[in-house]
Design a protein around this motif. Structure first.
Motif, PDB file in Angstrom:
ATOM      1  N   HIS A   1       6.531  -2.485 -13.526  1.00  0.00           N
ATOM      2  CA  HIS A   1       6.133  -3.289 -14.707  1.00  0.00           C
ATOM      3  C   HIS A   1       4.665  -3.237 -14.846  1.00  0.00           C
ATOM      4  CE1 HIS A   1      10.030  -5.182 -14.901  1.00  0.00           C
ATOM      5  NE2 HIS A   1       9.969  -5.714 -13.651  1.00  0.00           N
ATOM      6  N   HIS A   2       4.137  -3.227 -16.012  1.00  0.00           N
ATOM      7  CA  HIS A   2       2.731  -3.222 -16.562  1.00  0.00           C
ATOM      8  C   HIS A   2       1.999  -4.413 -15.662  1.00  0.00           C
ATOM      9  CE1 HIS A   2       2.852  -1.107 -20.739  1.00  0.00           C
ATOM     10  NE2 HIS A   2       3.531  -0.464 -19.573  1.00  0.00           N
ATOM     11  N   GLY A   3       1.045  -4.082 -15.035  1.00  0.00           N
ATOM     12  CA  GLY A   3       0.164  -4.857 -13.939  1.00  0.00           C
ATOM     13  C   GLY A   3       0.483  -4.627 -12.577  1.00  0.00           C
ATOM     14  N   HIS A   4       1.308  -3.728 -12.287  1.00  0.00           N
ATOM     15  CA  HIS A   4       1.733  -3.125 -11.087  1.00  0.00           C
ATOM     16  C   HIS A   4       0.563  -2.735 -10.368  1.00  0.00           C
ATOM     17  CE1 HIS A   4       4.591  -0.263  -8.481  1.00  0.00           C
ATOM     18  NE2 HIS A   4       3.595  -0.564  -7.642  1.00  0.00           N
ATOM     19  N   ALA A   5      -0.017  -3.287  -9.280  1.00  0.00           N
ATOM     20  CA  ALA A   5      -1.341  -2.981  -8.723  1.00  0.00           C
ATOM     21  C   ALA A   5      -0.901  -2.006  -7.196  1.00  0.00           C
ATOM     22  CB  ALA A   5      -2.141  -3.993  -8.693  1.00  0.00           C
ATOM     23  N   LEU A   6      -2.115  -1.545  -6.944  1.00  0.00           N
ATOM     24  CA  LEU A   6      -2.125  -0.983  -5.384  1.00  0.00           C
ATOM     25  C   LEU A   6      -3.178  -1.355  -4.753  1.00  0.00           C
ATOM     26  CD1 LEU A   6      -1.149   2.781  -5.850  1.00  0.00           C
ATOM     27  CD2 LEU A   6       0.392   0.967  -5.436  1.00  0.00           C
ATOM     28  N   VAL A   7      -3.098  -1.914  -3.467  1.00  0.00           N
ATOM     29  CA  VAL A   7      -4.092  -2.508  -2.866  1.00  0.00           C
ATOM     30  C   VAL A   7      -4.230  -1.594  -1.693  1.00  0.00           C
ATOM     31  CG1 VAL A   7      -4.948  -4.315  -1.433  1.00  0.00           C
ATOM     32  CG2 VAL A   7      -3.856  -4.960  -3.444  1.00  0.00           C
ATOM     33  N   ILE A   8      -5.459  -1.157  -1.387  1.00  0.00           N
ATOM     34  CA  ILE A   8      -5.681   0.112  -0.210  1.00  0.00           C
ATOM     35  C   ILE A   8      -6.930  -0.291   0.678  1.00  0.00           C
ATOM     36  CG2 ILE A   8      -4.526   1.671  -1.487  1.00  0.00           C
ATOM     37  CD1 ILE A   8      -7.367   3.006  -1.829  1.00  0.00           C
ATOM     38  N   PRO A   9      -6.919  -0.165   1.692  1.00  0.00           N
ATOM     39  CA  PRO A   9      -8.169  -0.194   2.658  1.00  0.00           C
ATOM     40  C   PRO A   9      -9.159   0.907   2.206  1.00  0.00           C
ATOM     41  CG  PRO A   9      -6.532   0.543   4.102  1.00  0.00           C
ATOM     42  CD  PRO A   9      -5.765   0.249   2.783  1.00  0.00           C
ATOM     43  N   LYS A  10     -10.492   0.832   2.115  1.00  0.00           N
ATOM     44  CA  LYS A  10     -11.185   2.177   1.812  1.00  0.00           C
ATOM     45  C   LYS A  10     -11.161   3.082   2.840  1.00  0.00           C
ATOM     46  CE  LYS A  10     -14.099  -0.223  -1.491  1.00  0.00           C
ATOM     47  NZ  LYS A  10     -15.880  -0.286  -2.058  1.00  0.00           N
ATOM     48  N   SER A  11     -11.052   2.794   4.113  1.00  0.00           N
ATOM     49  CA  SER A  11     -10.800   3.481   5.362  1.00  0.00           C
ATOM     50  C   SER A  11      -9.524   4.128   5.279  1.00  0.00           C
ATOM     51  CB  SER A  11     -11.375   2.744   6.534  1.00  0.00           C
ATOM     52  OG  SER A  11     -10.385   1.745   6.764  1.00  0.00           O
ATOM     53  N   HIS A  12      -9.384   5.384   6.102  1.00  0.00           N
ATOM     54  CA  HIS A  12      -8.239   5.973   6.049  1.00  0.00           C
ATOM     55  C   HIS A  12      -7.367   5.638   7.188  1.00  0.00           C
ATOM     56  CE1 HIS A  12      -5.316   9.107   5.255  1.00  0.00           C
ATOM     57  NE2 HIS A  12      -5.017   9.398   6.378  1.00  0.00           N
ATOM     58  N   HIS A  13      -5.973   5.217   7.013  1.00  0.00           N
ATOM     59  CA  HIS A  13      -5.257   4.717   7.886  1.00  0.00           C
ATOM     60  C   HIS A  13      -3.670   5.189   7.500  1.00  0.00           C
ATOM     61  CE1 HIS A  13      -8.448   2.412   9.732  1.00  0.00           C
ATOM     62  NE2 HIS A  13      -8.507   1.795   8.655  1.00  0.00           N
ATOM     63  N   LYS A  14      -3.043   5.958   8.303  1.00  0.00           N
ATOM     64  CA  LYS A  14      -1.559   6.673   7.579  1.00  0.00           C
ATOM     65  C   LYS A  14      -0.855   5.515   7.450  1.00  0.00           C
ATOM     66  CE  LYS A  14       1.251   8.306  10.529  1.00  0.00           C
ATOM     67  NZ  LYS A  14       1.823   9.024  11.480  1.00  0.00           N
ATOM     68  N   ASP A  15      -0.465   4.576   8.263  1.00  0.00           N
ATOM     69  CA  ASP A  15       0.594   3.481   7.943  1.00  0.00           C
ATOM     70  C   ASP A  15       0.042   2.397   8.790  1.00  0.00           C
ATOM     71  OD1 ASP A  15       1.152   3.950  10.759  1.00  0.00           O
ATOM     72  OD2 ASP A  15       2.774   5.200  10.111  1.00  0.00           O
ATOM     73  N   MET A  16       0.945   1.308   8.700  1.00  0.00           N
ATOM     74  CA  MET A  16       0.656   0.011   9.359  1.00  0.00           C
ATOM     75  C   MET A  16       0.433   0.138  10.890  1.00  0.00           C
ATOM     76  SD  MET A  16       2.841  -3.372   8.418  1.00  0.00           S
ATOM     77  CE  MET A  16       3.316  -4.548   9.969  1.00  0.00           C
ATOM     78  N   LEU A  17       0.938   0.850  11.525  1.00  0.00           N
ATOM     79  CA  LEU A  17       0.985   1.169  12.736  1.00  0.00           C
ATOM     80  C   LEU A  17      -0.501   1.604  13.361  1.00  0.00           C
ATOM     81  CD1 LEU A  17       4.221   2.661  14.174  1.00  0.00           C
ATOM     82  CD2 LEU A  17       3.520   0.190  13.955  1.00  0.00           C
ATOM     83  N   GLU A  18      -1.403   2.095  12.207  1.00  0.00           N
ATOM     84  CA  GLU A  18      -2.627   2.700  12.541  1.00  0.00           C
ATOM     85  C   GLU A  18      -3.796   1.686  12.004  1.00  0.00           C
ATOM     86  OE1 GLU A  18      -3.293   6.543  10.889  1.00  0.00           O
ATOM     87  OE2 GLU A  18      -1.804   7.458  12.387  1.00  0.00           O
TER      88      GLU A  18
END
Length: 140
Positions: free
Chosen positions: A37-54
């Motif tokens: 839907h319009h407004g669908h956003a992504l939130v990311i850390p600026k540092s690179h981490h492949k997935d939640m375990l990292e």
């Protein structure tokens, strides 16, 4: 740490434009190019981490605080009645960009979007056995 081949690292560094809606020293949020839907956003850390375990646990507070701010703003801006927070880990789970990210998806009472079909355990003993198996792998 960044990955020179990662599109989200490049967005976080300002090398690729995005429709930015939030930024602090650790987190960036922007609109998804292919929104549910319009407004669908992504939130990311600026540092690179492949997935939640990292992801280092100490980064979690900054990410969670940003998600709260972004979700509240998305709901107000879209008039949504609710929102989903989605995060995929691994190809089998639907992860397509291997830089951890969370989707903030505005939801509406009549949108008919179904996230997944729910199942059940055949009996309580099977459920308890699975709980014990998972718990046996937890590191203290």
């Amino acid at each position: 740490m960044t990955d020179v081949n990662c599109i989200f690292c490049r967005i976080a560094k300002g090398e690729i434009p995005c429709s930015k809606i939030y930024e602090d020293d650790k987190v960036l949020a922007f609109l998804d190019l292919a929104p549910v839907h319009h407004g669908h956003a992504l939130v990311i850390p600026k540092s690179h981490h492949k997935d939640m375990l990292e992801v280092p646990s100490e980064l979690g507070c900054a990410i969670f605080a940003a998600m709260q701010k972004v979700a509240a703003a998305v709901v107000k801006a879209t008039g949504a009645q609710g929102f989903n927070v989605m995060q995929n880990n691994g190809l089998a789970a639907g992860q397509t960009v291997f830089h951890i990210h969370w989707h903030i998806i505005p939801r509406f009472d009549d949108d008919s979007l179904e996230m997944w079909e729910q199942g059940s355990y055949p009996d309580m003993a099977t459920m308890q056995a699975m709980a014990a198996k998972v718990a046996s792998y937890l590191e203290n």
